[in-house]
Design a protein around this motif. Structure first.
Motif, short mmCIF file in Angstrom:
data_model
loop_
_atom_site.label_atom_id
_atom_site.label_comp_id
_atom_site.label_asym_id
_atom_site.label_seq_id
_atom_site.Cartn_x
_atom_site.Cartn_y
_atom_site.Cartn_z
N LEU A 1 -3.51 -4.48 6.34
CA LEU A 1 -2.29 -5.09 6.88
C LEU A 1 -1.32 -4.02 7.38
O LEU A 1 -1.14 -2.97 6.74
N ARG A 2 -0.73 -4.28 8.53
CA ARG A 2 0.39 -3.50 9.04
C ARG A 2 1.54 -4.47 9.30
O ARG A 2 1.32 -5.63 9.63
N TYR A 3 2.77 -3.98 9.15
CA TYR A 3 3.92 -4.84 9.42
C TYR A 3 4.94 -4.10 10.27
O TYR A 3 5.22 -2.92 10.05
N ALA B 1 1.21 -3.49 2.64
CA ALA B 1 1.09 -3.32 4.09
C ALA B 1 1.63 -1.96 4.52
O ALA B 1 2.58 -1.43 3.92
#
Length: 426
Positions: free
Chosen positions: A324-326, A347
């Motif tokens: 996950l990236r945010y 993330a």
């Protein structure tokens, strides 16, 4: 002398006297109980008029007066004044009400009535919510205004009625239950105070800690046959690949534009996602840009603050092993969301750093920055405060960084800055 009530009531020099008497009557004193009254800031004209009525010739010869000055104000013998004015005691209250312009309300009686009202209501609540001592204690601590007693009784009745039927089988929607037990389908909305009281009640009955995350709240209610809204709120997914054979998998794999999934989609028939890096963004406009430039980067959009549907997606991604990236707006709300996603779902935070702020120009936007979370990186906070403006995801510098930093996505967008350059001017 015979008093003219109208002249007495409308004399501005005597107004402070009548206000002081009004206060004594409102405190529960009867007209015959008040021997003297102390008047702050009595005008000289008022004092002169009172001396002319109250002082005897002998007092005047000796330089004495019935009007005494004290540190608290001018002390006036009210009984003697009523006698001199031949004003019956029962005329005092109409006089001061006319002078002050509002009726005398006996605060002492009101306090007694208010205390009795609360005693009766809490006895009623204890009988109806006997299985919820923690909630009852919380309601008592919060208290209520006298004019809210009817609404408090409504809450008690609605909670008692709804809880008596738990668990609901078959499950029923929260809006339907709110309609049937409180007469308002929005009465127990999770964001409303009544909705929070319902969650507290269900958690206490279940012997479980009271949840705070929206998805955990809905899970608690669902365990007791209460279905909170799972259709209206959606999360957007774009270029997200699935490997399952379910209906949501087919929708994702066959879509050429963002797919809106609701909480029901993610919990009843959840997709089986392929191994990939999912970049989660705050604003739908980022997905518009992705479509404009035909990016194949897997993306999802929460549309601001995290709701139950967003938590469900993020947890699903973590459970299925996605990276996950945010990325969000660089303001108080965006930084708070980023910290939550990082803390709960591990993330990676992207496109939210000091280098990006430096590349955004002197005026990243026209919107003042506002307060930042206390856990914000000090260097980032200092640079944002120096700019004094919010840096939104729609800024070219953010979009270039966001798409150019896509990991292991060979077809992801690598846009060139548009004709305005990377600094947006507002």
């Amino acid at each position: 002398m015979t008093a003219d009530l109208h002249l007495l009531a409308t004399d501005p020099d005597l107004a402070p006297l009548w206000h002081a008497v009004h206060d004594r009557l409102s405190a529960g004193k009867s007209p015959t109980d008040i021997a003297t009254v102390t008047v702050p800031d009595l005008p000289p004209g008022g004092a002169a008029a009172l001396r002319s009525w109250l002082d005897t010739p002998e007092q005047r010869r000796r330089g004495r007066t019935s009007i005494q000055r004290t540190p608290a104000g001018t002390k006036i013998p009210l009984r003697a004044l009523l006698t001199v004015l031949t004003l019956p005691a029962d005329q005092l209250q109409p006089l001061v009400e006319q002078a002050v312009g509002r009726p005398v309300v006996n605060r002492k009686i009101n306090r007694l009535q208010s205390a009795q009202l609360r005693l009766e209501l809490w006895e009623y609540a204890a009988a109806r919510l006997s299985d919820l001592p923690v909630l009852l204690s919380r309601l008592k601590s919060a208290g209520f205004e006298d004019d809210a007693a009817t609404e408090m009784r409504r809450l008690i009745d609605a909670l008692a009625s709804l809880i008596r039927e738990l668990p609901h089988q078959p499950p029923r929607s929260l809006a339907k239950l709110a309609h049937d037990h409180a007469g308002d389908p929005h009465y127990f909305d999770p964001a409303a105070l009544a909705g929070q009281r319902l969650v507290s009640a269900v958690a206490e009955l279940a012997g479980r800690p009271e949840p705070t995350r929206p998805d955990h709240i809905r899970a608690l209610l669902a365990d007791h046959g209460i279905i909170a809204d799972r259709l209206s709120a959606t999360v957007l997914l774009h270029q997200v690949r699935a490997v399952g054979g379910g209906p949501i998998d087919r929708r994702l794999n066959g879509a050429t534009t963002p797919v809106a999934l609701n909480l029901l989609d993610l919990t009843r028939t959840p997709p089986r996602l392929a191994s990939q890096t999912l970049t989660v963004v705050e604003n739908p406009s980022v997905l518009e840009t992705a479509m404009e430039y035909a990016s194949t980067q897997p993306m999802a959009c929460t549309s601001g603050q995290l709701r139950a549907v967003d938590h469900a997606l993020l947890q699903l991604a973590v459970d299925q092993g996605l990276r996950l990236r945010y990325a969000g707006d660089l303001d108080g709300a965006g930084l708070h969301i980023a910290a939550t996603v990082q803390q709960l779902y591990d993330a990676e935070i992207v496109a939210m750093d000091t280098c990006l702020v430096g590349a955004s120009g002197e005026l990243p936007s026209a919107v003042p920055l506002g307060p930042l979370p206390s856990n914000c990186d000090p260097a980032l906070a200092a640079q944002l405060r120096a700019k004094g403006r919010v840096l939104y995801q729609e800024h070219d510098a953010v979009l270039v960084r966001l798409f150019n930093s896509a990991p292991s996505e060979p077809d992801a967008l690598h846009p060139e800055p548009n004709s305005r350059g990377s600094e947006a001017v507002y």
